[in-house]
Scaffold this active site. Structure first.
Site, PDB file in Angstrom:
ATOM      1  CG  HIS A  13      41.512  41.609  43.843  1.00 15.47           C
ATOM      2  ND1 HIS A  13      41.553  41.192  43.879  1.00 15.47           N
ATOM      3  CD2 HIS A  13      41.498  42.740  43.004  1.00 15.47           C
ATOM      4  CE1 HIS A  13      42.914  41.196  43.155  1.00 15.47           C
ATOM      5  NE2 HIS A  13      42.246  42.843  42.609  1.00 15.47           N
ATOM      6  CG  HIS A  15      41.991  47.554  41.193  1.00 16.24           C
ATOM      7  ND1 HIS A  15      43.622  47.442  41.413  1.00 16.24           N
ATOM      8  CD2 HIS A  15      41.684  46.164  41.142  1.00 16.24           C
ATOM      9  CE1 HIS A  15      43.765  46.189  41.230  1.00 16.24           C
ATOM     10  NE2 HIS A  15      42.844  45.522  40.609  1.00 16.24           N
ATOM     11  CE  LYS A  95      47.599  41.858  45.036  1.00 17.37           C
ATOM     12  NZ  LYS A  95      46.697  42.062  43.914  1.00 17.37           N
ATOM     13  CG  HIS A 132      48.568  39.359  40.130  1.00 16.69           C
ATOM     14  ND1 HIS A 132      47.894  40.470  39.927  1.00 16.69           N
ATOM     15  CD2 HIS A 132      49.219  38.858  39.111  1.00 16.69           C
ATOM     16  CE1 HIS A 132      48.057  39.536  38.759  1.00 16.69           C
ATOM     17  NE2 HIS A 132      48.220  39.181  37.896  1.00 16.69           N
ATOM     18  CG  HIS A 167      43.181  38.140  39.940  1.00 20.71           C
ATOM     19  ND1 HIS A 167      44.294  37.165  40.185  1.00 20.71           N
ATOM     20  CD2 HIS A 167      43.298  39.345  40.147  1.00 20.71           C
ATOM     21  CE1 HIS A 167      44.671  38.261  40.091  1.00 20.71           C
ATOM     22  NE2 HIS A 167      44.978  39.578  40.186  1.00 20.71           N
ATOM     23  CG  ASP A 239      41.095  42.187  39.296  1.00 23.38           C
ATOM     24  OD1 ASP A 239      41.400  43.215  40.009  1.00 23.38           O
ATOM     25  OD2 ASP A 239      41.792  41.196  38.546  1.00 23.38           O
TER      26      ASP A 239
HETATM   27  O1  DOR Z   1      43.585  42.786  34.965  1.00 21.04           O
HETATM   28  C1  DOR Z   1      43.988  43.326  36.229  1.00 21.04           C
HETATM   29  N1  DOR Z   1      44.089  44.857  36.383  1.00 21.04           N
HETATM   30  N2  DOR Z   1      44.549  42.683  36.782  1.00 21.04           N
HETATM   31  C2  DOR Z   1      45.019  43.330  37.831  1.00 21.04           C
HETATM   32  O2  DOR Z   1      45.725  42.168  38.395  1.00 21.04           O
HETATM   33  C3  DOR Z   1      45.129  44.874  38.206  1.00 21.04           C
HETATM   34  C4  DOR Z   1      44.210  45.590  37.389  1.00 21.04           C
HETATM   35  C5  DOR Z   1      44.442  47.519  37.055  1.00 21.04           C
HETATM   36  O3  DOR Z   1      44.994  47.505  38.060  1.00 21.04           O
HETATM   37  O4  DOR Z   1      43.773  47.439  36.573  1.00 21.04           O
HETATM   38 ZN    ZN Z   2      42.948  43.497  40.314  1.00 25.51          ZN
END
Ligand code: DOR
Ligand code: ZN
Length: 333
Positions: A13, A15, A95, A132, A167, A239
């Site tokens: 997980h 980004h 997702k 989520h 998470h 995450d």
């Molecule tokens: O804190 C977070 N940031 N939680 C998420 O689910 C998305 C993520 C983001 O894309 O910045």
């Molecule tokens: Zn995330």
């Protein structure tokens, strides 16, 4: 001094974004991880075969050695055909973002009814539903608990669907997963295992520890640790969610912790504190791969008990634990 030699880990997980910082974020992950599951809440979102394929190509160009597990973002009314076409283009994960739950999710899903066809297609193609798990209508620290009935319904209505609750942040969610069926897995981050609401807001407000779901108190953190140490279906997802420093330090900080640069040293400290360093490799390198039906990675990393100070800024963002000295460091072997 004690060193730990581990199979190269997976990050199930993360980004990577799609803007200017993307290449740096991807390379930061590939420094220690052999495989990653990039999240689809990019701009534009990953929700059709063409966008997905173009994104995968860009990520691969940034770090050719990094294996990818591709995901798409589910939208209300998404057709089964779109999901099938994405599966043919390599997507293995769909997702579920509840509408308004987090970054870039205003266009998410109001109720599971709105994605019934897509869920059936996930089941049929063998794709995994990644969730989520927060109900944005509930008060901020209650949101994960409030979502659990929705998750129960999803599992009951789709008896073949494989699901990952992402998470974990609360004792109740951890207990839900522990009591759940084999087709239910979960990810846990290094920051939810390391920090609490007090680290976030007990003294000065630390926007770089602000994420969704929000860090909870010690009883929850300890319940997450227990789940991580005991359950084969609970595995690592960082995450890691970088936002530019200026935005995080503005009057309206978006949720997201830049965890990739520090996740493994933080985890080593947690497992050491729990006297369970021998279980770290299962958590980061084996369990997730097994849940996703993938072979373990071939590479190796070494964790060394060697203090290092986390830089104040990396890749234009501020990593978790910036400025502090961590007890463990990590290198590729
Ligand atoms: O804190 C977070 N940031 N939680 C998420 O689910 C998305 C993520 C983001 O894309 O910045
Ligand atoms: Zn995330």
């Amino acid at each position: 001094m004690r060193d730990l030699l581990l199979r190269a880990p997976d990050d199930f997980h993360v980004h990577f974004r799609s803007g200017p910082g993307m290449g740096e974020y991807v390379r930061r992950t590939s420094a220690f991880f052999d495989r990653a599951l990039p999240m689809p809440n990019t701009l534009p979102p990953l929700a059709d075969p063409e966008t997905l394929a173009a994104y995968a190509e860009k990520v691969r160009a940034a770090a050719p050695g990094l294996d990818l597990v591709l995901s798409i973002k589910l939208f209300p009314g998404m057709s089964a055909d779109t999901v099938r076409a994405c599966a043919r283009a390599g997507a293995r994960v769909g997702k579920y973002y509840p509408a308004g739950a987090t970054t870039h999710s205003r266009d998410g899903i109001p109720t599971p009814r709105e994605i019934r066809d897509a869920l059936e297609a996930l089941e049929e193609t063998g794709m995994v539903l990644s969730v989520h798990g927060e109900d944005p209508e509930a008060p901020v620290l209650e949101r994960e608990r409030a979502f659990l009935p929705v998750l129960r319904g999803l599992l009951a209505d789709h008896p073949r669907l494989r699901v990952v609750l992402e998470h974990l942040s609360t004792r109740e969610a951890a207990e839900f997963v522990l009591a759940g069926p084999d087709r239910l897995g979960a990810t846990v981050t290094a920051h939810h295992l390391s920090f609490t609401t007090d680290d976030l807001a007990g003294g000065a407000l630390r926007p770089h520890l602000f994420c969704k779901p929000v860090l909870q108190d010690r009883t929850h953190r300890d319940a997450l640790r227990k789940a991580v140490l005991s359950c084969d279906r609970v595995f690592f997802g960082s995450d890691s969610a970088p936002h530019p420093r200026g935005l995080k330090e503005s009057g309206e900080a978006p949720a997201g912790v830049y965890a990739a640069p520090v996740a493994l040293p933080l985890l080593a400290a947690v497992f050491e504190e729990e006297e369970a360093l021998d279980r770290l490799e299962a958590f980061v390198s084996f369990r997730g791969a097994r849940f996703y039906g993938l072979p373990p990675n071939r590479g190796r990393i070494r964790l060394t008990r060697e203090p290092w100070t986390v830089p104040e800024e990396m890749d234009g963002a501020v990593p978790a634990a910036a400025g502090s000295t961590l007890a463990w460091n990590v290198e590729r072997v």
